[in-house]
Design an enzyme around this catalytic site. Structure first.
Site, PDB file in Angstrom:
ATOM      1  N   LYS A 149       8.949  -3.669   7.603  1.00 26.64           N
ATOM      2  CA  LYS A 149       9.559  -2.438   7.095  1.00 26.64           C
ATOM      3  C   LYS A 149       9.647  -1.359   8.180  1.00 26.64           C
ATOM      4  O   LYS A 149       8.759  -1.244   9.028  1.00 26.64           O
ATOM      5  CB  LYS A 149       8.725  -1.937   5.911  1.00 26.64           C
ATOM      6  CG  LYS A 149       9.322  -0.781   5.119  1.00 26.64           C
ATOM      7  CD  LYS A 149       8.418  -0.466   3.935  1.00 26.64           C
ATOM      8  CE  LYS A 149       8.872   0.752   3.154  1.00 26.64           C
ATOM      9  NZ  LYS A 149       7.963   1.036   2.018  1.00 26.64           N
TER      10      LYS A 149
ATOM     11  N   SER B 214      10.064   1.836  -2.202  1.00 26.70           N
ATOM     12  CA  SER B 214      10.765   2.166  -0.977  1.00 26.70           C
ATOM     13  C   SER B 214      10.951   0.979  -0.021  1.00 26.70           C
ATOM     14  O   SER B 214      11.647   1.111   0.991  1.00 26.70           O
ATOM     15  CB  SER B 214      10.020   3.289  -0.243  1.00 26.70           C
ATOM     16  OG  SER B 214       8.723   2.894   0.145  1.00 26.70           O
TER      17      SER B 214
ATOM     18  N   SER C 232       5.876   0.736  -4.179  1.00 26.83           N
ATOM     19  CA  SER C 232       6.969   0.471  -3.243  1.00 26.83           C
ATOM     20  C   SER C 232       7.085  -0.960  -2.746  1.00 26.83           C
ATOM     21  O   SER C 232       8.085  -1.315  -2.145  1.00 26.83           O
ATOM     22  CB  SER C 232       6.866   1.419  -2.046  1.00 26.83           C
ATOM     23  OG  SER C 232       7.198   2.727  -2.417  1.00 26.83           O
TER      24      SER C 232
END
Length: 473
Positions: A89, A164, A188
């Site tokens: 990420k 996210s 997330s």
């Protein structure tokens, strides 16, 4: 010949699990370089539609895969993930790559070194071929960002992948290799895992060292199978002294066998206590999951949620103030680059008093106390991962309202604050074939048990639909 037979008889190389890739390398059925080339071709077909990747580095990946191929040829792999393609990420630093945090307002400065979980992946021989996208500052359950292009859900391109860890969810569901690393401070990892049909583990707080660390923040795997999730944990849970909140290293058996559900006390939590109303298809999937465990010998009772309106609003206030602390340091020109939804939400934190913010933060302790009390009587809790089936791709959240931003995290956020391990796994599908996640929560530090329960559920949940394919055009 081996490559073709494997692809035809089983699945394409890019769709193989990490466990199967390692077995194939060991048996010399195919090489890391062959796997990567197949993967890159597949990504090229999907990525114009998904926009899941940031800092895509095919040339660097080819070099890493070539070195891995040489190690396997010589019979000396460097670690448990040697040659396995991986994404990381945006907000997890990788050396030499800027960390924009999904926000156009952040200065692009190359990271000096790998953050702990990225370092562990690289040490284990994983081929990090790209970062994945996220929304501004990680404070949305969405693929919407002021820096990255809009990420979409491969199951339905008109829908949101969640966030996210948005790009990670989209990439995993689309078959960009088997292993994807996300982060989770309120859901997330688990929310996009739920909306993308994946396995997403939020480990016990501190189980996976990260840097920077923060209250409730963890890094965790997003994969298609529980076995791959466990394999990834065996690597990223290794110690790193940069995280002053990490747990002591333990010799855990991450490959642990499937856990028998017999006689386990399971709580079915259909009402989290506040937040969005539970949609009927999601409820049906969660109830079906509970009944599957009951049929396997578990003692299932319905339990009340532990989250109150005061708790959720308190967390919201605390996070608004924290966000404003970051935004207030920006110049007006930089502030203007922030996603308007995020800026409006964060700027409202300026109006909160110090007492408001402390009351908000103190809700983390109230949640922790409520969770501890709940698990005095239970071994595990089963719930929906999210209350809704899906929502539009261009929305910032399921409410799309910056003044009510967290109504959808009532099932997930308590376990960040209480530090319990929690996993999302696909439980079924709605009438249109869209995946619906089920969450399994365990006592603090029982990461192995949570993985074992998820592994048992893989065998109980029934047949799964095929993974989505790239659009024809």
């Amino acid at each position: 010949m081996h490559k073709k037979s494997v692809e035809d008889a089983v699945t394409s190389l890019h769709d193989l699990s990490a466990v199967d890739l390692i077995a194939g390398y060991r048996a010399k059925q195919f090489s890391p370089s062959e796997v990567l080339e197949d993967l890159l071709t597949h990504v090229a077909a999907w990525e114009p539609h998904l926009k899941a990747l940031y800092a895509f580095d095919p040339d660097g990946a080819r070099e890493a895969a070539k070195a891995s191929t040489a190690r396997w040829t010589g019979g000396e792999p460097s670690g448990a993930l040697d040659g396995v393609p991986v994404t990381v990420k945006d907000n997890i630093a990788t050396k030499g790559v800027p960390v924009p945090l999904g926000a156009a307002s952040v200065k692009l400065v190359p990271a000096e070194k790998d953050a702990p979980p990225a370092a562990r992946l690289r040490e284990a021989g994983a081929v990090i071929f790209a970062k994945t996208t996220m929304p501004d500052y990680g404070m949305l359950s969405s693929g919407l960002s002021s820096f990255h292009a809009l990420a979409r859900n491969p199951w339905d391109l008109s829908k949101n992948p969640g966030g996210s860890s948005a790009g990670a969810g989209a990439a995993a569901a689309a078959g960009y290799g088997p292993l994807h690393l996300g982060t989770d401070i309120g859901g997330s990892v688990r929310l996009p895992a739920g909306w993308c049909g994946l396995v997403g583990l939020k480990p016990s707080f501190g189980r996976v060292p990260i840097d920077p660390t923060y209250v409730g923040r963890v890094a965790g795997p997003m994969t298609r199978t529980v076995d791959d999730c466990a394999l990834m944990m065996s690597v990223i849970a290794k110690p790193d002294r940069r995280d002053g909140m990490s747990l002591p290293a333990e010799p855990l058996n991450w490959k642990g066998a499937e856990k028998s559900p017999r006689k386990l006390r399971i709580g079915l939590m259909l009402d989290p206590g506040c937040g969005l109303a539970l949609q009927k298809p999601v409820r049906e999937v969660a109830v079906k999951a509970a009944k599957a465990f009951e049929s396997a010998g578990s003692v299932v009772t319905e339990v009340d949620g532990i989250l109150t309106r005061e708790m959720l609003d308190g967390l919201d206030n605390f996070w608004r103030a924290r966000m404003w602390d970051d935004l207030a340091r920006l110049t007006p020109a930089e502030q203007a680059k922030v996603l308007p939804y995020i800026f409006k939400w964060g700027a409202s934190g300026a109006k909160l008093s110090g007492v408001d913010v402390i009351r908000g933060f103190n809700q983390t302790m109230a949640i922790r106390a409520a969770a501890s009390k709940l698990f005095c009587e239970l071994d595990y809790v089963i719930s929906p991962t999210a209350p809704n089936v899906n929502y539009p791709a261009d929305w910032a959240s399921p409410t799309n309202d910056p003044m009510k931003p967290f109504e959808h995290i009532a099932y997930t956020v308590p376990w960040n604050m209480s530090e319990n391990p929690a996993i999302s796994i696909n439980g079924g599908f709605d009438a249109k074939g869209f995946p619906i996640g089920v969450q399994i929560v365990g006592r603090r530090f029982d990461d192995i048990g949570v993985l074992g329960m998820a592994k048992a559920f893989e065998g109980l949940r029934g047949p799964q639909r095929p993974w989505p394919k790239p659009p024809a055009n």
